[in-house]
Design an enzyme around this catalytic site. Sequence first.
Site, PDB file in Angstrom:
ATOM      1  N   ALA A  61      12.663  43.723   5.754  1.00  0.00           N
ATOM      2  CA  ALA A  61      13.651  43.202   5.064  1.00  0.00           C
ATOM      3  C   ALA A  61      13.504  42.597   3.917  1.00  0.00           C
ATOM      4  O   ALA A  61      12.346  41.964   3.661  1.00  0.00           O
ATOM      5  CB  ALA A  61      14.538  42.210   6.245  1.00  0.00           C
ATOM      6  N   GLY A 101      11.036  45.259   9.269  1.00  0.00           N
ATOM      7  CA  GLY A 101      11.987  46.160   9.211  1.00  0.00           C
ATOM      8  C   GLY A 101      11.729  47.550   8.572  1.00  0.00           C
ATOM      9  O   GLY A 101      12.279  48.614   9.135  1.00  0.00           O
ATOM     10  N   GLU A 104      10.611  49.271  11.774  1.00  0.00           N
ATOM     11  CA  GLU A 104      11.530  49.254  12.761  1.00  0.00           C
ATOM     12  C   GLU A 104      12.531  50.554  12.305  1.00  0.00           C
ATOM     13  O   GLU A 104      13.105  51.202  12.953  1.00  0.00           O
ATOM     14  CB  GLU A 104      12.524  48.060  12.790  1.00  0.00           C
ATOM     15  CG  GLU A 104      11.534  46.951  13.467  1.00  0.00           C
ATOM     16  CD  GLU A 104      12.543  45.655  13.078  1.00  0.00           C
ATOM     17  OE1 GLU A 104      12.656  45.194  12.284  1.00  0.00           O
ATOM     18  OE2 GLU A 104      12.824  44.997  14.245  1.00  0.00           O
ATOM     19  N   GLU A 124       6.534  40.187  11.104  1.00  0.00           N
ATOM     20  CA  GLU A 124       7.370  39.063  10.960  1.00  0.00           C
ATOM     21  C   GLU A 124       7.123  37.778  11.687  1.00  0.00           C
ATOM     22  O   GLU A 124       7.392  36.712  10.858  1.00  0.00           O
ATOM     23  CB  GLU A 124       8.607  39.582  11.803  1.00  0.00           C
ATOM     24  CG  GLU A 124       9.464  40.585  11.237  1.00  0.00           C
ATOM     25  CD  GLU A 124       9.119  42.089  11.483  1.00  0.00           C
ATOM     26  OE1 GLU A 124       8.050  42.260  12.129  1.00  0.00           O
ATOM     27  OE2 GLU A 124       9.842  42.764  11.372  1.00  0.00           O
TER      28      GLU A 124
HETATM   29  N1  3HC Z   1      10.996  41.006   0.891  1.00  0.00           N
HETATM   30  C1  3HC Z   1      10.978  40.511  -0.389  1.00  0.00           C
HETATM   31  N2  3HC Z   1       9.958  40.581  -1.350  1.00  0.00           N
HETATM   32  C2  3HC Z   1       8.797  40.983  -0.886  1.00  0.00           C
HETATM   33  C3  3HC Z   1       8.697  41.600   0.373  1.00  0.00           C
HETATM   34  C4  3HC Z   1       9.665  41.655   1.528  1.00  0.00           C
HETATM   35  N3  3HC Z   1       9.591  42.027   2.495  1.00  0.00           N
HETATM   36  N4  3HC Z   1       7.248  42.078   0.617  1.00  0.00           N
HETATM   37  C5  3HC Z   1       6.669  41.679  -0.457  1.00  0.00           C
HETATM   38  N5  3HC Z   1       7.602  41.217  -1.306  1.00  0.00           N
HETATM   39  C6  3HC Z   1       7.342  41.050  -3.012  1.00  0.00           C
HETATM   40  C7  3HC Z   1       6.438  39.710  -3.192  1.00  0.00           C
HETATM   41  O1  3HC Z   1       7.054  38.501  -3.035  1.00  0.00           O
HETATM   42  C8  3HC Z   1       6.068  40.139  -4.449  1.00  0.00           C
HETATM   43  O2  3HC Z   1       6.922  39.792  -5.654  1.00  0.00           O
HETATM   44  P1  3HC Z   1       6.406  39.420  -6.877  1.00  0.00           P
HETATM   45  O3  3HC Z   1       5.583  40.447  -7.601  1.00  0.00           O
HETATM   46  O4  3HC Z   1       7.729  38.814  -7.581  1.00  0.00           O
HETATM   47  O5  3HC Z   1       5.622  38.115  -6.812  1.00  0.00           O
HETATM   48  C9  3HC Z   1       5.860  41.618  -4.640  1.00  0.00           C
HETATM   49  O6  3HC Z   1       6.993  42.160  -3.551  1.00  0.00           O
HETATM   50  C10 3HC Z   1       4.386  42.123  -4.358  1.00  0.00           C
HETATM   51  O7  3HC Z   1       4.270  41.832  -3.056  1.00  0.00           O
HETATM   52  P2  3HC Z   1       2.364  41.309  -2.844  1.00  0.00           P
HETATM   53  O8  3HC Z   1       2.075  40.452  -4.025  1.00  0.00           O
HETATM   54  O9  3HC Z   1       2.258  40.653  -1.614  1.00  0.00           O
HETATM   55  O10 3HC Z   1       1.752  42.763  -3.085  1.00  0.00           O
HETATM   56  P3  3HC Z   1       0.563  43.398  -2.045  1.00  0.00           P
HETATM   57  O11 3HC Z   1       0.423  44.732  -2.317  1.00  0.00           O
HETATM   58  O12 3HC Z   1      -0.678  42.595  -2.150  1.00  0.00           O
HETATM   59  O13 3HC Z   1       1.060  43.387  -0.851  1.00  0.00           O
HETATM   60  C11 3HC Z   1       2.730  43.940   1.310  1.00  0.00           C
HETATM   61  C12 3HC Z   1       2.158  44.266  -0.160  1.00  0.00           C
HETATM   62  C13 3HC Z   1       1.522  44.236   2.209  1.00  0.00           C
HETATM   63  C14 3HC Z   1       3.776  44.737   1.543  1.00  0.00           C
HETATM   64  C15 3HC Z   1       2.960  42.217   1.315  1.00  0.00           C
HETATM   65  O14 3HC Z   1       3.780  42.013   0.271  1.00  0.00           O
HETATM   66  C16 3HC Z   1       3.610  41.913   2.542  1.00  0.00           C
HETATM   67  O15 3HC Z   1       2.788  41.595   3.479  1.00  0.00           O
HETATM   68  N6  3HC Z   1       4.832  41.852   2.517  1.00  0.00           N
HETATM   69  C17 3HC Z   1       5.717  41.124   3.531  1.00  0.00           C
HETATM   70  C18 3HC Z   1       5.921  42.022   4.785  1.00  0.00           C
HETATM   71  C19 3HC Z   1       6.596  41.543   5.724  1.00  0.00           C
HETATM   72  O16 3HC Z   1       6.344  40.348   6.188  1.00  0.00           O
HETATM   73  N7  3HC Z   1       7.717  42.317   6.327  1.00  0.00           N
HETATM   74  C20 3HC Z   1       8.577  41.694   7.311  1.00  0.00           C
HETATM   75  C21 3HC Z   1       9.931  41.198   6.613  1.00  0.00           C
HETATM   76  S1  3HC Z   1      11.044  40.466   7.629  1.00  0.00           S
HETATM   77  C22 3HC Z   1      11.822  41.652   8.356  1.00  0.00           C
HETATM   78  O17 3HC Z   1      11.696  42.922   8.121  1.00  0.00           O
HETATM   79  C23 3HC Z   1      12.748  41.419   9.362  1.00  0.00           C
HETATM   80  C24 3HC Z   1      13.192  42.644  10.231  1.00  0.00           C
HETATM   81  O18 3HC Z   1      12.506  42.699  11.298  1.00  0.00           O
HETATM   82  C25 3HC Z   1      14.632  42.510  10.405  1.00  0.00           C
END
Ligand code: 3HC
Length: 727
Positions: A61, A101, A104, A124
């Site tokens: 997400a 997500g 998922e 998450e």
């Molecule tokens: N939503 C919005 N922005 C995101 C994002 C996300 N899920 N994941 C990464 N980004 C953004 C970062 O903020 C960053 O933005 P910026 O360039 O403006 O600073 C850009 O994407 C690149 O991210 P990283 O610098 O972290 O890049 P890496 O290559 O080092 O890592 C990654 C990539 C492994 C995907 C890491 O970004 C990460 O772990 N992201 C979060 C993943 C996560 O937590 N997903 C769950 C989201 S909540 C969800 O899905 C709810 C669901 O269950 C309903």
Amino acid sequence: MAATRSLSRTVALIKINHPPVNALSTPVCEALIKEFAEAIKDPSIEAIVLCGANGKFCAGADIREFSSASRRTVSLEGINAEIESSKKPVVAAIEGVALGGGLELALSCHYRVAHIKAVVGLPEVLIGILPAAGGTQRLPRLIGIPAALDIIVRGRHVPATEAFQLGIVDEVVQSSAIDAAVQMARKVIGKPLASRRLSTNTVQYNINVDAFLDTALEKAKRQFRGAQAPLACIDAVRASAQLPYQRGIEKERQLFASLWATGQPQAQQYAFFAERNVGKWTLPSGERWDNVRPCPVRTAAVIGLGTMGRGIVTSLSKANIPVIALEQDTKQLDLGKKAVNGLLEREAEKLKKQGSSSPDGNGLGSVHFTLNFEDLKEVDLVIEAVYENMNLKKEVFRKLSSVMKPDAFLCTNTSGLDIDEIASVTHRPELVIGTHFFSPANIMRLLEVVRGRHTSPTTIATAMSLGKTLGKVAVLVGNCPLFVGNRMLGPYLDQANYLLEEGYYPEEVDQALEEFGFAMGPFRMMDLAGLDVGWRSRMEKGLTGSRVPPGTPARQREGKRYCPLADMLCELGRFGQKSGKGWYQYEKPGGRNARPDPWIRDFLDKYRNTYHIKQQAISPEQILQRCLYALINEGFRILEDGIASGPEDIDVIYNNGYGWPKHRGGPMFHASAVGLHEVLMVLEGYHKANPDVPSMKPSFLLKKLAAVGGPPIKEWRTQLGKLPNKL
Ligand code: 3HC
Ligand code: NAI
């Protein structure tokens, strides 16, 4: 276009296209719904492949939407339900990441093909929530309770090969996952899909699920100290075993809503973005992360292979950078070599397990051990990690400056000495910078990058980029005694010590701070670091030992309150874990199990009697306020002095280097959450009653921000803009 559709004969390829990580924003979800509905409607299409643009499936997400005013209107679980119920087979082609997500979504597809370098996971929990689009219900149905619980509660990234072994993905390929998914889609056209719809399955288990989850819950409560998300994850997984799918989904939704109400998700998501923003450094002169090019670091050297040096060598080698490791004599070299080789063996083992070792080596950079500075001639960058002594550091830098190639970068791992003074003995102060690692350096994620007066933007860019290569969170800070993290620690530890004088015992103070969420209370932390380190530094400053002028009161230095307790322990050889005794007792020198020591209780009681200190009734809440607000106040002073460029930088330092609980966002975030006025009132009250503790005098910036109503943390920078910037 947020999602596009193309055709490979009778297979539709729906591609999520939302750089940089294909997060499922509202427009992406809307586009997905549209493309999917059209593919279902189109009679010429027999199967669908779902993939992501730019080599990434999807990172879940869009986290930015969680806190925005326009809360999402599209239900991700709704999309997943649509996909899963499709009569046409849907195959997920996973490249790069399928996280949160994203996974998922993939779990709602009937088949999953992953590239060998891809990772999947439900992280998450790391941003304070739980998987809320069916992940907690579908994953246990696919791989069972223990494996699913491990992935969901730890939020870990699972490499494709392990995902295949666990049964999360059906195939792992070395070439294009999209091509392989299209092939698989063609193969399964017309085959029954019922058993591939995870929500219609039941969770299989041959364990006592309740007992297993009860144990997991107890363990999580201890391990995550107040963080609610891991506990909610366990509850949701329990529902997958006990309830039909739809009711499990309702439970998932309820748990998500209760978590949101705790405020922890907001803190953790703030920490998530803060961690990413600190990489975007900017200097007052206009040079920034995106307009200064770092130099490549192809080879590196480390001077001194003690506690820190050996971890730094390992960290460089792990990043596949060849290292030259230098010591002062054969004995120390042998000791260092043995330690480094031990650490590297463990790393090689880990890489082998992940399948990341290459055919031509174990995936680690080579390490060459030497006593000879001449061997460093061609190295691109050196990190000095010798004893914390200015004269020694200068001697080493003089040598490095004369022996190393003129454009080599000279870094020091000092924990607080003046970078400019170290740089002053070299012919290239512009290439000198502080790279302050944290112990153990091969594990801890934080790197404080300290800019000296003459440090060039290219040197900063190179050190920051090296930090990223090493998998660290690098934070640029200014040069002042103890930099940021250790400087803030001083007033915090002072308060902890004063609390002992006033009636508390170490384990009680530790307990209050550990219940707040710290990985370790101040006394256990001091025992781990070694009490002698601070003692030596206080002796050098003339605060204790033979240089204290005769007649100086035991509990005062230059009119300020001073607590001699730690000095007294050191004089008795109680240095902490290393000597088996400190604020606690240990099973042996080097032991790790801290037990309260009756001797300490007796010692403290006698001390209080000697100095006629009346025991005070202090609540655990006051322990927290005194220790934490002292730390926070120093944080404000650091901002005031321009040593850190924003509150996020401080918070990232504390979250990653000092065991601050991420579910509380960081000290500055905590101040903002508690309310700046409240922090100010407590500090003012304490300082009025204790004018001899200047560190508790409210800082100018705190007063200023409180006076304008305590704006939200993201608005502090507007006020900071008018303050000096020493970066
Ligand atoms: N939503 C919005 N922005 C995101 C994002 C996300 N899920 N994941 C990464 N980004 C953004 C970062 O903020 C960053 O933005 P910026 O360039 O403006 O600073 C850009 O994407 C690149 O991210 P990283 O610098 O972290 O890049 P890496 O290559 O080092 O890592 C990654 C990539 C492994 C995907 C890491 O970004 C990460 O772990 N992201 C979060 C993943 C996560 O937590 N997903 C769950 C989201 S909540 C969800 O899905 C709810 C669901 O269950 C309903
Ligand atoms: P240490 O005492 O464990 O190791 C220092 C090493 O430097 C020893 O092995 C010694 O033989 C070697 N050395 C001394 N003089 C040398 C010379 N002239 N040439 C080559 N090697 C020499 O010290 P530690 O703890 O590793 O600290 C090193 C530096 O890192 C210090 O500046 C310290 O302040 C800093 N630091 C320490 C942290 C810690 O937790 N120990 C954390 C962060 C920084």
